[in-house]
Design a protein around this motif. Structure first.
Motif, PDB file in Angstrom:
ATOM      1  N   LYS B  44      16.941  -3.955  17.528  1.00 17.77           N
ATOM      2  CA  LYS B  44      17.246  -2.924  16.551  1.00 17.77           C
ATOM      3  C   LYS B  44      16.925  -3.524  15.190  1.00 17.77           C
ATOM      4  N   ALA B  45      15.761  -3.202  14.637  1.00 17.91           N
ATOM      5  CA  ALA B  45      15.327  -3.833  13.401  1.00 17.91           C
ATOM      6  C   ALA B  45      16.122  -3.308  12.212  1.00 17.91           C
ATOM      7  N   LEU B  46      16.476  -2.037  12.253  1.00 13.10           N
ATOM      8  CA  LEU B  46      17.286  -1.441  11.202  1.00 13.10           C
ATOM      9  C   LEU B  46      18.354  -0.598  11.869  1.00 13.10           C
ATOM     10  N   ASP B  47      19.570  -0.656  11.321  1.00 13.10           N
ATOM     11  CA  ASP B  47      20.654   0.085  11.941  1.00 13.10           C
ATOM     12  C   ASP B  47      21.422   0.848  10.864  1.00 13.10           C
ATOM     13  N   GLY B  48      21.118   2.115  10.698  1.00 22.97           N
ATOM     14  CA  GLY B  48      21.856   2.972   9.782  1.00 22.97           C
ATOM     15  C   GLY B  48      21.807   2.513   8.339  1.00 22.97           C
TER      16      GLY B  48
END
Lengths: 336, 531, 344
Positions: B44-48
């Motif tokens: 998950k490279a970016l989360d929210g």
């Protein structure tokens, strides 16, 4: 071990070929050209300058044809020959003819790689008042004024003679024929196919089950024949448009464990040495000759035109036909 | 974390606007990204993550390598597809299929590594895709004229007809920015624009950036140089491990706190990191490991003398283009010297190739990681053992087990992330690529380590680790030549400092507690007259 | 591994093409896939494909290594012609063409000449720094001329049982030519994957300047691959000339460089250099050879041969390309429910 002569020869070859390959990009990569490309112009004393564009050196027949022309149109005989090898490419040939026009040669002779697409360049030659002589292969131009004459064998006739022999000698019972065609679109390929079909049309026993191009070469003749042998288990006769493809077919048939000339009969056109040898050994069954020695005829025509005479628009050379006995008898004295 | 575009992150109380500038938040954001999530296979490279950009502000995007800065930029410009979250541009939800669409919507990007065509002219690079046309054909003269105007707007006075490759990296970077501005961008993304610029050039760039800000352009600024971030930015968004830490006013966030937020470690640990690489007293050997006597190369570097002793760190200080890299390349045999003599352990030696240097246990880590360091498509393992393998020759392949051991050792020791030897090296972050290169060289057991800008463009944590490593290696008896544009760093690490200017070594300083960056700057400015 | 992952493998589509061609041939001519024992050796379509693909495979193997270093070798066809010309003219000139020693000596001479060509090519590329396509163009155009001079412009025909064995012989029931190619394939695989040569070649191909700075002898490696390529082309030349027992300087290996490059590309090695796959090249060679053979079997009309070949090759290349694969995947994915953007 490398012999001294061989080394010298290879060295000279390297230098010559490099010079050619670099200087004249694409016009002639083979070291076959016998004339000096640098000496241009049609103004060379009393000599008649002739530009000749050869198809290539794809077969033994072509090699004999080239040799005959080079040996006849010599300085001693009053000719200055500019020879180029088109390596079986029409574009090379058109380029060569253009350069002959630019050099202002007296005559242009050439064996067209394919039949069509010559009008433009021949028109240029006509504008430049350079007579053109077709040798060995024809062009399909409507305008016959574009060339003086076409000298060579009648390919339809050759195909017809093969067809008749097959029909008469083998077509007494139902037979399956496979055809190895020449270069797609070339006059001999079209005509020899046509002649054969015409001659065998009337015989319901003769059935052409497959036809594919072998490009007039031994290797491709062999490849295609191998495919035929895989695809069709019941081939009786191979009709090859030239001896080289027939020789390739022999290799393929032998590799498949069959006996060429017996299990599968082979007929072909040309009559080059290797072909005639195979015929005398019984591996090929019948050959119709296609005389490659056009040099003397070509020289005669040019001389006639030069002295203001006229020539027939179509000159057919004399061709023989051979079976095994005739080939064996003729072999020792054959020039090619 | 799903917040509305106007929500302020919980750990940052609302603050009044700067007195001299109207509060950016009075206006609508030109870009509002909300709850952005980007997933790569297994990661998950970016989360929210949220990001807001207002017209007329410089917004710094902060975070360590691998925090997700680049991913966020690429999500905004449509390089990556967003798995969840919204991107609102000018009040309209948008999904860009690629940078071209983003550009059409007024969002232009200048990437970290200059992405221009080397062999085209400056004008062609600036105007690429926007050439002036007349009757459907490119009007080259008109194109050049237009390019010149665009360059002038940035105070760049270079010949638009010159080839791009004939200019320094710095100028190329400015050309790249110029190119981004050709399309009248309202949002300009600068990804590490200053990593290859010297002080003057940075000022030049900042002047341009301030000018653009004044014209109402929103600028997203990504940089590892904290000084620069504080000098130019109005607000900042901090990311860590693909999640949002918060959005802050630059003026309200002390540096130490920022660093702490970025790397998520306590202050004490940080201070330790910064303290650790204090240079140890030189316990250098008697004989220099290498000794350059009038070594030089025409058109590259004037003849110079230099001794490097075992156990010693020699810093090379000087501006960009002062000949630092050229000097190192001569010592490595990457370029051949044409005058002078090089002695290795007292023996006159001619280094004709890097391999010859390698055989003398000299290694060089280039400043251009991408073009002269990492073999992008090979794995981390293959990259690490490459130097070792090159030295052994192709016939004697390093046994799998040996390779695994070496790789595991350095992945562990240097903290290479991801710790997967089979990862493709080109996909690693800049800092980790640098570590892979260090591992490659350390694996060959060098006696002299030539490090050219080993800390450029990498995050604070990795930088401190590399500095500490250099100090340790010297302590263990390795000779080190350390090149960096950051004088503080050179001063902190080096025992001696060779000062370069205009492709000439102009002097040498023995480092001590009383030596400051000003001394070095003075020496550079005076051209070595007083030294 | 699920089906999708298999379909994404870069050799998936070439293998599909191969199977389709074989099936189509077998449908047209049921005997095609039959392998029988004739005269103590195997005979049939598959055996033919193996034997026939040996020439292309040999050339393509060398080409793979050259391409991996960001190079290209256009001279392979000419080297084949030279190899055949040197070997056969020496055999033809010898008093005892059928003797094994004559044949071996002739082949050794030819190999030496081919290696010289490879050394020359490698020198131009690695040392002088001429672009590979230009450097090898020299011998591509000049090489046939040299071969013609050696054969005196004729097709040199010989009768020599040992030489004939190369292309037409069988050993343990298998064609010698295929065994030679398999052996060379094995040696190449060992050479590149059991030593460090493979990874060093890739390293040089991906990033030449970084490799040099890493201490890799980039120059030597580039030079070496051109020599290897010429050597493999020479062996291919032996098989080709042995096939028809004649040195046909004009046609031996004509345009094979294009087929070889195609085989390499179909096999998944990028023309931009770097990572290479020998297995991929093997599959690529088989596809192209089968394609040529199936044209005869399927009875494609003479005038449509080029078109048919082009269509098959284009189809394979398109299906393999990352862009098309990506499109196909995203189309499939679009069917699945994805979170849609919320209007602001």
């Amino acid at each position: 071990m490398v012999s001294r002569t061989f080394r010298t020869r290879a060295m000279a070859a390297t230098v010559a070929a490099l010079a050619l390959g670099l200087a004249a990009c694409g016009s002639s990569g083979s070291g076959d050209s016998s004339t000096d490309a640098a000496s241009g112009g049609g103004d060379s004393g009393d000599l008649i300058t002739v530009g000749f564009s050869q198809v290539g050196a794809e077969s033994g027949w072509r090699a004999a044809n080239t040799k005959s022309i080079q040996d006849t149109l010599t300085k001693d005989n009053g000719f200055d020959l500019k020879f180029s090898d088109a390596q079986q490419k029409q574009e090379n040939q058109i380029q060569a003819i253009r350069s002959y026009i630019a050099q202002g040669v007296d005559y242009i002779a050439f064996s067209p790689v394919v039949e069509s697409g010559w009008d433009a360049v021949l028109e240029e030659a006509k504008q430049a008042n350079i007579p053109v002589i077709l040798t060995d292969r024809a062009v399909d131009s409507e305008d016959t004024s574009l060339y003086k004459t076409f000298i060579g064998s009648d390919f339809v006739e050759e195909g017809k003679r093969i067809g008749e022999w097959v029909s008469d000698n083998l077509g007494t019972e139902p037979i399956n024929v496979v055809e190895l065609q020449g270069t797609t679109g070339s006059a001999p390929a079209i005509d020899r196919k046509q002649g054969f079909e015409d001659a065998t049309k009337g015989n319901p026993n003769v059935k052409i089950i497959a036809s594919q191009t072998g490009n007039f070469t031994r290797a491709e003749g062999k490849t295609v024949m191998e495919g035929f042998l895989q695809a069709y288990p019941d081939i009786d006769v191979v009709y090859a448009h030239n001896d080289d493809m027939g020789l390739g077919a022999i290799e393929a048939i032998e590799a498949a464990g069959k006996v060429p000339g017996k299990d599968i009969k082979i007929v072909s056109i040309d009559g080059v040495k290797d072909g005639m040898t195979a015929l005398s050994e019984g591996k090929i069954n019948y050959i119709v000759e296609c005389n490659p020695l056009l040099g003397p005829d070509l020289a005669d025509i040019i001389k006639t035109l030069q002295s203001g005479g006229t020539v027939e628009p179509r000159i057919v050379t004399h061709d023989d036909a051979f079976d095994q006995a005739a080939a064996t008898a003729a072999l020792p004295t054959r020039q090619y | 974390m799903t917040t509305s575009p106007t929500a302020i992150p919980p750990d940052q109380p609302d603050q009044p606007g700067e007195p001299d500038r109207p509060d950016a938040r009075d206006r609508e954001p030109v870009v509002a990204m909300t709850g952005i999530t980007v997933t790569f296979p297994g990661v998950k490279a970016l989360d929210g993550v949220d990001l807001r950009l207002f017209p007329g502000e410089v917004h710094a995007l902060m975070g360590e390598n691998g925090a997700g800065k680049s991913t966020l930029i690429k999500a905004l410009t449509g390089v990556y597809a967003v798995d969840a979250g919204t991107i609102v541009v000018d009040g309209t939800a948008r999904t860009f299929a690629g940078p071209a669409q983003a550009q059409a919507a007024g969002i232009s990007t200048v990437y970290q590594e200059v992405n221009l065509c080397d062999n085209l002219s400056v004008a062609e690079n600036v105007m690429l895709g926007h050439e002036v046309r007349r009757a459907g054909l490119v009007d080259f003269r008109g194109t050049r004229r237009a390019a010149r105007e665009h360059l002038r707007a940035l105070n760049l006075d270079i010949d638009p007809a010159s080839t791009l490759s004939s200019h320094s990296l710095a100028v190329q970077q400015l050309v790249a920015i110029c190119r981004a501005m050709v399309v009248d961008a309202r949002v300009l993304i600068l990804d590490e624009p200053t990593s290859s610029l010297d002080v003057d050039e940075v000022e030049r760039l900042f002047a341009v950036v301030r000018d653009l800000r004044g014209r109402g352009v929103a600028i997203l600024f990504v940089s590892h140089f904290l000084e620069q971030v504080y000098a130019i930015s109005d607000r900042m968004t901090v990311l860590r491990n693909g999640t949002l830490v918060g959005e802050y006013r630059t003026a309200d966030l002390p540096r130490v706190e920022l660093v702490q937020k970025m790397i998520g470690r306590s202050l004490e640990v940080l201070e330790q990191l910064e303290e650790a690489p204090k240079r140890v007293a030189a316990e250098r050997g008697v004989q220099p490991y290498v000794q350059a006597l009038g070594l030089g190369r025409k058109g590259s570097i004037e003849p110079f003398d230099l001794d490097v002793y075992p156990g010693e760190v020699v810093g090379l200080a000087g501006l960009l283009g002062s000949g630092r890299t050229e000097l190192a390349r001569l010592l490595y045999g990457a370029d051949r010297s044409d005058v002078g003599e090089l002695r290795v352990e007292g023996q006159p030696t001619r280094l004709r190739t890097p391999r010859a240097a390698l055989a003398r246990r000299i290694v060089y880590s280039s400043e251009s990681r991408k073009t002269e360091g990492i073999i992008g498509d090979l794995t981390v393992r293959e990259n690490i053992v490459l130097g070792l393998q090159a030295e052994r020759g192709w016939l004697r392949r390093i046994p799998q087990r040996k390779a695994d051991e070496v790789v595991a050792q350095y992945v562990e020791q240097l903290g290479i992330r991801p710790a997967d030897p089979d990862a493709i090296a080109g996909n690693l972050s800049g800092g980790n690529q640098q570590k892979v290169l260090l591992a490659r060289w350390l694996a060959t057991q060098p006696r002299l380590l030539l490090l050219d800008e080993p800390t450029r463009g990498i995050d604070v944590g990795a930088k401190a680790e590399i500095q500490r490593l250099v100090a340790e290696l010297a302590e263990q008896g390795m000779a080190v030549v350390f090149i960096s544009a950051e004088l503080e760093e050179v001063l902190r690490l080096s025992h001696r400092i060779a000062v370069m200017r205009d492709r000439r070594k102009i002097g040498e300083l023995v480092n001590g507690d009383d030596v400051t960056t000003d001394d070095v700057v003075d020496l550079i400015a005076s051209g070595g007259q007083d030294a | 591994m699920n089906l999708g992952a298999i379909a994404r493998h870069r050799l998936f589509w070439p293998l599909v093409a191969l199977v389709l061609l074989l099936v189509a041939s077998a449908l047209k001519s049921p005997a095609f896939l039959e392998v029988t024992v004739r005269d103590g050796h195997l005979f049939g379509g598959p055996v033919d494909i193996l034997r026939r693909s040996s020439v292309l495979l040999l050339v393509a193997l060398g080409m793979t290594l050259v391409i991996a270093t960001r190079g290209i070798d256009l001279s392979v066809g000419a080297v084949m012609a030279i190899a055949g010309a040197v070997a056969l003219s020496q055999i033809a000139a010898s008093p005892d063409p059928g003797a094994l020693s004559t044949v071996l000596l002739a082949m050794a001479t030819a190999l030496a000449v081919a290696l010289a060509v490879g050394v020359f090519n490698g020198f131009l590329v690695a040392v002088v720094g001429i672009q590979p396509i230009v450097a090898t163009l020299i011998f591509m155009t000049a090489g046939r001329g040299i071969a013609m001079l050696i054969t005196g412009g004729q097709i040199t025909t010989v009768t020599s049982a040992p030489y004939k064995t190369i292309a037409s012989g069988y050993w343990l029931g298998l064609p010698v030519a295929a065994l030679i190619a398999a052996f060379v394939f094995g040696v190449t695989a060992l050479l590149t994957r059991r030593t460090a040569l493979g990874v060093l070649i890739e390293s040089v191909g991906i990033n030449p300047s970084a490799s040099r700075l890493a201490g890799v002898r980039a120059r030597t490696i580039i030079w070496t691959v051109y020599v290897i390529c010429a050597a493999f082309a020479c062996i291919a030349g032996f098989i080709k000339s042995s096939d028809i027992m004649a040195a046909d300087s004009n046609n031996a290996g004509l345009f094979i460089e294009l087929d070889a490059i195609l085989a390499v590309v179909i096999g998944g090695t990028s023309l931009a250099g770097g990572k290479f796959s020998l297995t991929g090249t093997l599959v690529g060679s088989l596809v192209i050879t089968t394609l040529t053979l199936s044209i005869t079997i399927l009875g494609i009309p003479v005038n449509a041969v080029s078109l048919f070949k082009a269509l098959v090759v284009i189809a394979v290349c398109l299906l393999q390309s990352p862009v098309v694969q990506h499109r196909m995947r995203s189309r499939r994915r679009r069917v699945a429910p994805v979170p849609v953007e919320v209007p602001a």
